[in-house]
Structure formats: structure tokens, C-alpha cells
Design a protein around this motif. Structure first.
Motif, short mmCIF file in Angstrom:
data_model
loop_
_atom_site.label_atom_id
_atom_site.label_comp_id
_atom_site.label_asym_id
_atom_site.label_seq_id
_atom_site.Cartn_x
_atom_site.Cartn_y
_atom_site.Cartn_z
N VAL A 213 -7.49 1.70 -0.94
CA VAL A 213 -7.78 0.92 -2.65
C VAL A 213 -8.12 2.03 -3.36
O VAL A 213 -8.94 2.43 -3.21
N CYS A 214 -8.77 1.18 -4.54
CA CYS A 214 -8.73 2.97 -5.85
C CYS A 214 -9.98 2.35 -6.95
O CYS A 214 -10.33 1.11 -6.57
N GLY B 16 0.64 -1.47 -0.42
CA GLY B 16 -0.36 -0.35 0.45
C GLY B 16 0.71 1.61 0.03
O GLY B 16 -0.02 2.08 0.16
N ALA B 17 2.03 1.29 -0.49
CA ALA B 17 3.35 2.49 0.08
C ALA B 17 2.98 3.11 -1.77
O ALA B 17 3.04 4.45 -1.19
N ALA B 18 3.28 2.32 -2.28
CA ALA B 18 3.33 3.57 -3.81
C ALA B 18 1.91 3.50 -4.26
O ALA B 18 2.13 4.80 -5.38
N HIS C 118 -9.10 -6.44 1.79
CA HIS C 118 -7.73 -5.57 1.83
C HIS C 118 -7.33 -5.75 3.51
O HIS C 118 -5.82 -5.34 3.40
N ASP C 119 -8.09 -6.21 4.29
CA ASP C 119 -7.37 -5.49 5.84
C ASP C 119 -6.69 -7.26 6.24
O ASP C 119 -5.69 -7.30 6.98
N ARG C 120 -7.68 -8.28 6.09
CA ARG C 120 -6.96 -9.17 6.45
C ARG C 120 -5.78 -10.59 5.50
O ARG C 120 -4.25 -10.51 5.72
N ASN C 121 -6.52 -10.61 4.01
CA ASN C 121 -5.62 -11.41 3.14
C ASN C 121 -4.64 -10.59 2.59
O ASN C 121 -3.06 -10.82 2.46
N ARG C 122 -4.43 -9.18 2.65
CA ARG C 122 -3.64 -8.37 2.32
C ARG C 122 -2.95 -8.72 0.84
O ARG C 122 -1.79 -8.14 0.60
N ARG D 254 -2.66 -8.71 -3.27
CA ARG D 254 -3.14 -7.46 -4.89
C ARG D 254 -4.41 -7.83 -4.83
O ARG D 254 -4.71 -9.40 -5.84
N THR D 255 -5.08 -7.53 -5.84
CA THR D 255 -6.81 -7.78 -5.51
C THR D 255 -7.03 -6.80 -6.76
O THR D 255 -7.20 -5.73 -6.42
N LEU D 256 -7.65 -7.58 -7.96
CA LEU D 256 -8.55 -6.91 -9.08
C LEU D 256 -10.39 -7.45 -9.08
O LEU D 256 -10.05 -7.92 -8.69
#
Length: 901
Positions: A783-784, A644-646, A757-761, A763-765
Motif C-alpha cells: 500500500v502507498c 507488489g514487486a515493483a 489488498h489481501d484477498r482480491n489482490r 490493482r486499486t485506487l
């Protein structure tokens, strides 16, 4: 291939052999040794099938079912196929999931008669043909592997052992129970062996169902580690397996199942197998069966190769290379260094077009050395397999010469190519074999050794002598025929058959003078037929013996020569397989370089971060189809960062149907597969942090065989993602929750997105038509929103197939219905209803007013279930099948003691 069997197959009881003829007793004995196989019983020029086998084969193959003789007062059903047509019938049976046992005549009828006039020709089963043990070219796909797999579970660990008998390769993979399905599916086996007790295990059954192979149940005793280790050591002819590596108990068990099955099906013949290649569950990208099907990696959802990713990128020119490329695509790597070694090889060949062209030209003339070697070792090969080895060794020498020794290590070939070239350097033994085959084997040998004519003239002096006698005798026969005609004044023709040998034949009318009593006539009457009369002479009888002996001796010498070459191949099986693997690997590397040049693919930057950055990426299969129609393909960017940094970790993708959401999702998943398979990717640039597991839930379908609706199937696959995805995984999800009521579906989709987003973290589409999910961009940190752009023009909808930042404001469902050809009246009515619903929308409750969404502050772990008791924990740790009676009694007392506390 057929779906796995639900239970171990049960054979019908074999008929009793009491009161049968000797031949039928022989058949019944063969059937008793292979009760679950269809027995092909050799009788002269036919393979006969009897009883239930005949009925099954008649229905499966469409051959005539007849009757012959009686058995215990009942007619014996019978069917048959010609010997020369066996392979075609076997192929059809194997495709339907049957096993076939080949019972051959082990001696000639003349040999049997030496034991007495009523002696029966000795017959025995020489092999059992099953889907995973095929070796014949006529039964195999030249460009696809044919694998036999075995599954074992020991002490909470699973293992898969895999052998490709036609090429001699063996793999052993230990993994967790959760990864068993993905591991098994990555090999795409034709047949899977499993201990019968695992049929009741739900996790194992799910893995077997997704394998795609025919499942064969074996007794649990064959999977016991001690006996399994002994069988594997016997298979390899070694005193210990320690030299192959430190195998886990489950791996030894699975390998033991393979060894036991090969001992049975190969009738004692030991195949030439490479040492087992061990790879743990961390060695390859885990792709479960549902994801493989969704992404169409090596087969489309219709089960066809054409249209898959593999078919799209395959530019190999040899069958071995095609199989090597298929393995790379089916089992992408997880090790960053290994991936980059593969990319180094492709890049090096891509930069050297002339060398690559010469390499591919040389490979085109090559042959399938691996499969030819395997057939010869198993005693099923012929002279043409020797010719294939000769060609392969010759090509190997030529290809090695294309790569001059590197003076500068920096410009020399990379490690993967250098290692392949080392294996192409022929040892002295291989060099001698090549010289022998080049000098002694004719250019175009026959298919079968028994036909003779494959040893070159002059290679063996004693063979030339026998051939000369045999061939010159033919001229002598012609001279003798001319002298007999002149002497008798009768139009004789010299004929030959197996009973009389050579004889003089003429018409009945012309023979009348010779049939009158005469003590001086050299012509001896042998046989009178309806229209012909046959004679012989002393000279002709002697000539017959000479010719027969010369012909038999020539065939015997050629057979001896063939066996010498075959034994040499058997002793050199492993170096021959190494040459075959090197040729295949060079073909796969050069094919990927060729494809990269054709489509303008680039090298991905693969590292150990959690980044995913693609600039102007393209779907390789869709792009090829679009360009074939003369249309351009619209590339798209995609950026994700697991940390989630970049950038965002999860992208919500919205937009109308047909705008390209599913293509966009699959495209990025396939770029992961290509990059980690060591291939270049169709994009302007790509950076990838290595992915450990790939999940794709795109498309919907029910599973009627298991009683699952479309929604249930979707939920099962989603559950697998949520329980297995990690912070290094890559997930693509399409339309989660659409198979149920609107609010139910929205709630499920919302909760799944939060969990990822929170638990598995991971990269997801996440593609959806629930536009409410766009609100997650402001509620969750990483999230975007992305949307597939579409525009209305004069009442029509135009798809731009472009992924842009932001959420879609509409679904355009009515416009899509119009494009699909829905009648105008229905479309018009739909617009009226839509306008009314949208007009009343202001009266609806806002999303923030709904308790579920208003209170949600992201993913929270559910309340943990109550802890299990000490008795339950101890009971769970017990493996009943591994306990001796005394150990079982001790375990019972221990449990009783725990229950008193």
C-alpha cells in the motif's frame, strides 16, 4: 429508453367480432394476432387505430381521439395518422416502449371490386415494429447501433444473443451468471427478450435492470434447446449449426428466442444475417453497468452521448464507422495479441498522414451499405438504398486502390488493415451489380419504387417505348385541346380524374350551344356541375386508354427492374455486409489515428503482466473541456503492480474536495478502457498488464425505484467488487463509507481496503477523506499513499490538481465551503468549531487504541458456513423446468432415499 418491465405485459381482452362490419372484423382479426401491439390499420391515405389502441395512441402521440360507428351498442374510439407521416409517429411510440403492428392493404380497391361490389380490400400485418427491430433511417440513430438481445440460463450457465437487424450482425456470448449484467450492458440493447420464468430470478432481474433496454417476456417453451436449434437452423437455412461453432446449450436457447421473435415481427420475411460471432466470457473486458455509468464511457450519467468518452474521441466520418468505434469502446478486448493488432493498425495509419487523409476523404463520400442491404432484403428498401449500395461499392473500389500492393511484408499494412482491404476487393458478382446500378439507376432516384423515374434512359428498350408513348401523348393531348377549341368555338380545357379519365371542361354558360340537341356534334356530354360542364369525344376516350396503359406499363417495367436488383442484393447480402464492415473498420482505425495526432496520444505497451504504469496521463474528456476554455491541464503519474514487486498494489488517495481525486481515479480507469480497445492513450507513456474486470465506484446516488438509499446502493456496488474482482482486475473506489456514521464508515472503508489488498489482490485506487486510512501504508505490505496537492494563499485555497506521494494532512472542507459561496457568517462559525475540535483532538483515543484497528493483521477469511447436506446439494442440482414427469418422480424418490441416511 424506458426501464425494463417488472413483469410480462398483459394485453386487454380484444372486443368480440360478433355483429361487426367486414372491415371491423378484419381489424379485430389483426388485433387478435398481435394482442400486445398497437395496430395501425391502413384505410386509404390513413392508418386508423380503434378501441384501446386509439386511446393509448391518442395519449402517447397527442392526436385527436374521436368516435366512429358502434360495436355491440358502444361507440368505437378511433384515431388516425396520415400514411406519409407514419415514421414520425412510430418513432415517438417506440421511444416510449410500445410495439406497433402495421396492417397494410395487400391489394388495390379495384382488385377487390373484381370479387364483387361489396368485397373488402384484403389486409394483413406486414411487420411488427419494436425497439430492437427497427430498420428505417428515420427511426434509427445513424451513428449508434440498435440491438435486440436475448437472455437464457441453462444448467448454471448464462448466454446473451444479440442481433442488429439494421446491419445484419449477430453475436452470441456464453458467460457465468455473475457476468451476465456486464455482458448484457456491453451491448447496450434497445430491447431484451427473456423467458418468463427468469423474471423471478434475482440475479437475472438485476442484469435486466442494468441493460437499459425494454424487456419483453416470451414463453419459456421458446427457450427449450431442441426447438430453439430448429428455429435457428431455419433462420439461416442450414441443416446444422455445427458449421458455425460448438454452441453451448444456453447460447442455442438465446439464439432460438431471437429467431422466434424475428419470425413473429418480420411477418415471414427472412433477414440477411451474418453467422453468429461467438465470444466467450474471457474475450472482453468485463465492465458492469454501475461502472459504465460512473465512467461515462458511451453515455453521461444524464443519458446523453455528448460529454462521454466516446463522443470525445469520435473522429469517424461514416455512420458505419461510428458504430464500429462505439462497439470497440463499449467492449474492450482482453486478449493481448488482439489488442496489439488493433494498436498496430492505428500506429500504421498515424505514421502515414497523407494516406490517412486520402482514406478519410474517400470514406466521407461513402454510404451506409449495411443498413441499405438489410432494408432491401426485408422488402422495406427503395431506389435510394440501391443508390447507397452503388456508392458504397464504388467507394470500396477507390479505397482499395489507395493501398498499393506491399513489396516488403515488413512495411506493408498490418494484419487488421490487410484483412479489411481483402474484403474491399469486389467479387465478379459484386462487380456486375455495381456496373448494372451505375448504368441503370439514375443519379438521384426517388425514395419509393412505386413513384417510378429511377431507371436510367436507354437501360431497357421496352421501358423507353412505354415512356415515349406516355410522354408523347401529353403533346397529343395539348394538340387535341387546341383542335376542340377551334372546332367548337368554346374555351375548352382538358382535365383528368380517376373516375372520368380525360375530359373537356368549360363553363356552364359557354357550354349552352353544345347542350342543344344536335346529331352531328362530336362532343358527348358527360357531367354537369354547378359551374362547369364536362364533355368527351371518341378520340379523347381512345387516347385516355393509350395513355393509361403506357403509364402503367412504364411503372410495371420499373417495378420489375427494381425487384431484379433487389433479388440480386438479397443473394449477395453477405459479401455486401463484408464490404460494409471493412469500410467501417478502416474508418474506426483512421479516426483513432486522427484523434491520437490531435491530442498527442501515445501507443500503450500492453502485455500479460500485472503492471499499471502511466507517465503524465490525462483525462481525455476533462482535458478537452479545460482546453476549450483556454486553460492548461495538469497531467499525473500513476503506478500500480498487482504482484507488489515493483510498486504498491493499492494506493490510498487523499486530499480536499475539488482537488481532483475523482478525476484522477476516472482518468486511470479510462486509460485502461482506451488501451484495451486498441486506441492510443493521452499520456507521455503507458504500460498496462491486461485487465480482466474493471470496477469503478465513484460518485453517489440513491435508487428510489428499488427502495435503496445512497449508502445501500454504495454497499451493493462494493459487494459486487469484493465478490468478483480478481488479481488481474482494476478497481477505483471513491469515498467508501461516507453515507453512514463516521466510525461505521471508517470501519467499512478499512475492511474493504484490507480485503482488496489481501484477498482480491486487485490493482486499486482508493480515494477517501478518512485520513486514518493513510496508516495502512505501514500496516500492509503493498500500500502507498497519494495526495492531491492544494495550497493556502492569503486565506484562499489553491488547487494544483497534482497527485504527489504521501498523505494529505487536512481536508480543507471549510475553505471549500467558502469557495462554494456559503455565507461568510456560516464559514466563520465553522472555523471556530473546527479550531475547538482540533484543539481537543489530543484528548481523543489514538487509532492504535481502537480494538478493531489494533488487532487487525490484514484480511482473514471468515469462518466458513456449515456444509450443506446431501439432500440440499441434490435439491440444488435439480432444474424443475427440464424434468419430464417420470424424471421428476425418480428425483423425488432419490431425495427421499438420501433423507433416510
Amino acid at each position: 429508453m424506458n426501464a425494463p418491465l417488472a413483469h410480462p405485459p398483459k394485453a386487454d381482452a380484444a372486443p368480440s367480432s360478433e355483429g361487426t362490419t367486414p372491415v371491423m372484423a378484419q381489424f379485430l382479426a389483426a388485433k387478435a394476432s398481435q394482442p400486445d401491439a398497437i395496430v395501425f390499420f391502413r384505410m386509404g391515405d390513413f392508418y386508423e387505430l380503434f378501441f384501446k389502441d386509439a386511446e393509448i395512441a391518442s395519449a402517447a402521440l397527442g392526436i385527436t381521439l374521436t368516435k366512429r360507428g358502434k360495436h355491440q351498442g358502444q361507440d368505437i374510439p378511433m384515431a388516425g395518422v396520415p400514411v406519409h407521416a407514419l415514421d414520425g409517429y412510430l418513432a415517438r411510440l417506440i421511444r416510449q416502449g410500445f410495439k406497433a403492428a402495421i396492417c397494410e392493404q395487400m391489394e388495390a380497391p379495384a382488385e377487390a371490386r373484381k370479387r364483387g361490389s361489396k368485397a373488402v380490400v384484403h389486409r394483413d400485418i406486414v411487420r411488427v415494429v419494436t425497439p430492437g427491430t427497427l430498420t428505417e433511417d428515420s427511426l434509427l440513430d445513424a451513428r449508434g447501433a440498435n440491438r435486440l438481445a436475448a437472455v437464457s440460463v441453462r444448467k448454471g450457465r448464462a448466454a446473451v444473443a444479440v442481433v442488429e437487424l439494421s446491419a445484419g450482425t449477430v453475436d452470441a456470448v456464453a458467460c457465468s451468471l455473475e457476468d451476465l449484467g456486464a455482458t448484457l450492458a456491453s451491448f447496450r440493447p434497445s430491447e431484451v427478450l427473456v423467458p418468463d420464468r427468469l423474471f423471478s430470478d434475482e440475479t437475472t432481474r438485476a442484469a435486466l435492470d442494468g441493460s437499459g433496454g425494454v424487456v419483453q417476456a416470451l414463453p419459456q417453451a421458446l427457450a427449450e434447446p431442441v426447438g430453439a436449434r430448429v428455429r435457428v437452423e431455419r433462420l439461416y437455412g442450414v441443416a446444422s449449426l455445427d458449421g458455425f461453432g460448438a454452441f453451448e446449450e444456453a447460447e442455442v436457447s438465446a439464439l432460438g428466442l431471437i429467431a422466434a421473435y424475428l419470425e413473429t415481427t418480420q411477418a415471414g420475411k427472412i433477414p440477411a444475417l451474418s453467422p453468429p460471432r461467438r465470444s466467450g466470457d474471457s474475450g472482453f473486458l468485463a465492465i458492469d453497468p454501475a461502472t459504465r455509468l460512473s465512467l461515462e464511457i458511451d453515455r453521461t450519467q444524464r443519458g446523453e452521448r455528448e460529454g462521454s468518452l466516446l463522443a470525445c474521441i469520435d473522429r469517424t466520418v461514416t455512420s458505419g464507422g461510428a458504430r464500429a468505434l462505439a462497439e470497440r469502446i463499449a467492449r474492450p478486448l482482453r486478449d493481448t495479441a488482439a489488442i496489439n493488432h488493433g494498436l498496430d493498425a492505428v500506429e500504421w495509419l498515424l505514421e502515414r498522414r497523407d494516406l490517412r487523409r486520402d482514406l478519410r476523404d474517400g470514406l466521407r463520400a461513402s454510404s451506409d451499405v449495411a443498413r441499405a442491404t438489410s432494408r432491401l432484403v426485408l422488402g422495406r428498401g427503395g431506389p435510394r438504398d440501391l443508390a447507397a449500395i452503388r456508392t458504397g461499392l464504388s467507394i470500396a473500389e477507390g479505397i482499395a486502390g489507395l493501398f498499393p500492393p506491399a513489396r516488403d511484408p515488413l512495411t506493408g499494412p498490418p494484419a487488421r488493415i490487410a484483412a479489411a482491404l481483402d474484403r474491399l476487393s469486389l467479387s465478379p458478382d459484386l462487380g456486375r451489380l455495381l456496373v448494372d446500378l451505375a448504368e441503370g439507376l439514375v443519379a438521384e432516384p426517388p425514395h419509393l419504387a412505386r413513384d417510378g423515374g429511377f431507371v436510367s434512359a436507354g437501360y431497357r428498350p421496352e421501358l423507353e417505348e412505354a415512356r415515349r408513348l406516355r410522354d408523347d401523348s401529353r403533346r397529343v393531348v395539348a394538340d387535341l385541346e387546341a383542335r376542340a377549341v377551334a372546332e367548337a368555338g368554346v374555351p375548352f380545357k382538358i382535365r383528368h380524374n380517376a373516375v372520368l379519365g380525360y375530359f373537356l371542361e368549360t363553363s356552364a354558360k359557354a357550354a349552352e350551344p353544345l347542350l342543344r340537341p344536335s346529331g352531328e356534334s362530336p362532343f358527348i356530354h358527360r357531367q354537369t356541375l354547378a359551374n362547369q360542364v364536362r364533355f368527351t369525344t371518341v378520340e379523347l376516350s381512345e387516347l385516355d386508354a393509350k395513355i393509361s396503359q403506357a403509364g402503367y406499363r412504364a411503372l410495371a417495367i420499373e417495378g420489375e427492374t427494381f425487384e431484379t436488383w433487389r433479388a440480386t442484393v438479397q443473394s449477395l447480402a453477405q459479401p455486401l455486409q463484408a464490404v460494409a464492415e471493412a469500410l467501417a473498420e478502416l474508418d474506426a482505425h483512421s479516426a483513432l489515428a486522427e484523434w491520437a495526432e490531435e491530442v498527442g496520444a501515445v501507443r500503450p505497451a500492453v502485455d500479460d503482466t500485472t503492471c499499471f504504469e502511466v507517465a503524465a496521463g490525462r483525462h481525455p474528456v476533462v482535458e478537452a473541456a479545460v482546453k476549450a476554455q483556454g486553460d492548461p491541464y495538469t497531467p499525473n503519474n500513476c503506478t500500480l503492480d498487482g504482484s507488489g514487486a515493483a510498486c504498491a498494489r493499492l494506493s490510498i488517495v487523499t486530499g480536499p474536495n475539488m482537488a481532483g481525486k475523482s478525476t484522477f481515479l476516472r482518468q486511470n480507469a479510462l486509460l485502461v478502457v482506451l488501451a484495451q480497445a486498441g486506441a492510443f492513450v493521452p499520456a507521455r507513456a503507458m504500460r498496462l498488464g491486461v485487465v480482466d474486470r474493471l470496477f469503478s465506484r465513484v460518485g453517489a446516488g440513491d435508487d428510489l425505484a428499488r427502495g435503496r438509499s445512497t449508502f445501500m446502493t454504495e454497499m451493493v456496488e462494493t459487494a459486487a467488487i469484493l465478490t468478483q474482482a480478481t488479481d488481474r482486475s482494476f478497481v477505483v473506489l471513491d469515498e467508501i463509507g461516507r453515507g453512514t456514521a463516521t466510525y461505521d464508515g471508517l470501519a467499512i472503508a478499512w475492511a474493504v481496503a484490507e480485503a482488496l489488498h489481501d484477498r482480491n489482490r486487485a490493482r486499486t485506487l482508493f480515494a477517501t477523506h478518512y485520513h486514518e486510512l493513510a496508516g495502512l501504508e505501514t500496516r500492509l505490505a503493498h500500500v502507498c499513499n497519494l495526495s492531491m496537492v492544494a495550497r493556502e494563499w492569503n486565506g484562499d485555497l489553491v488547487f494544483l490538481h497534482e497527485a504527489a506521494p504521501g498523505a494529505a494532512d487536512r481536508s480543507y472542507g471549510v475553505q471549500v465551503a467558502k469557495l462554494a459561496g456559503v455565507p461568510a457568517a456560516v464559514v466563520s462559525r465553522a472555523r471556530e468549531v473546527l479550531d475547538r475540535l482540533e484543539g481537543e483532538k489530543s484528548a481523543a483515543i489514538s487509532l492504535d487504541d481502537l480494538p478493531l484497528f489494533a488487532q487487525s493483521q490484514g484480511w482473514a477469511e471468515p469462518t466458513p458456513p456449515p456444509r450443506s447436506s446431501a439432500v440440499e446439494d441434490a435439491l440444488q442440482a435439480i432444474e424443475p423446468d427440464e424434468l419430464s414427469p417420470r424424471e421428476a418422480l425418480e428425483a423425488l424418490y432419490r431425495l427421499k432415499g438420501l433423507g433416510r441416511r
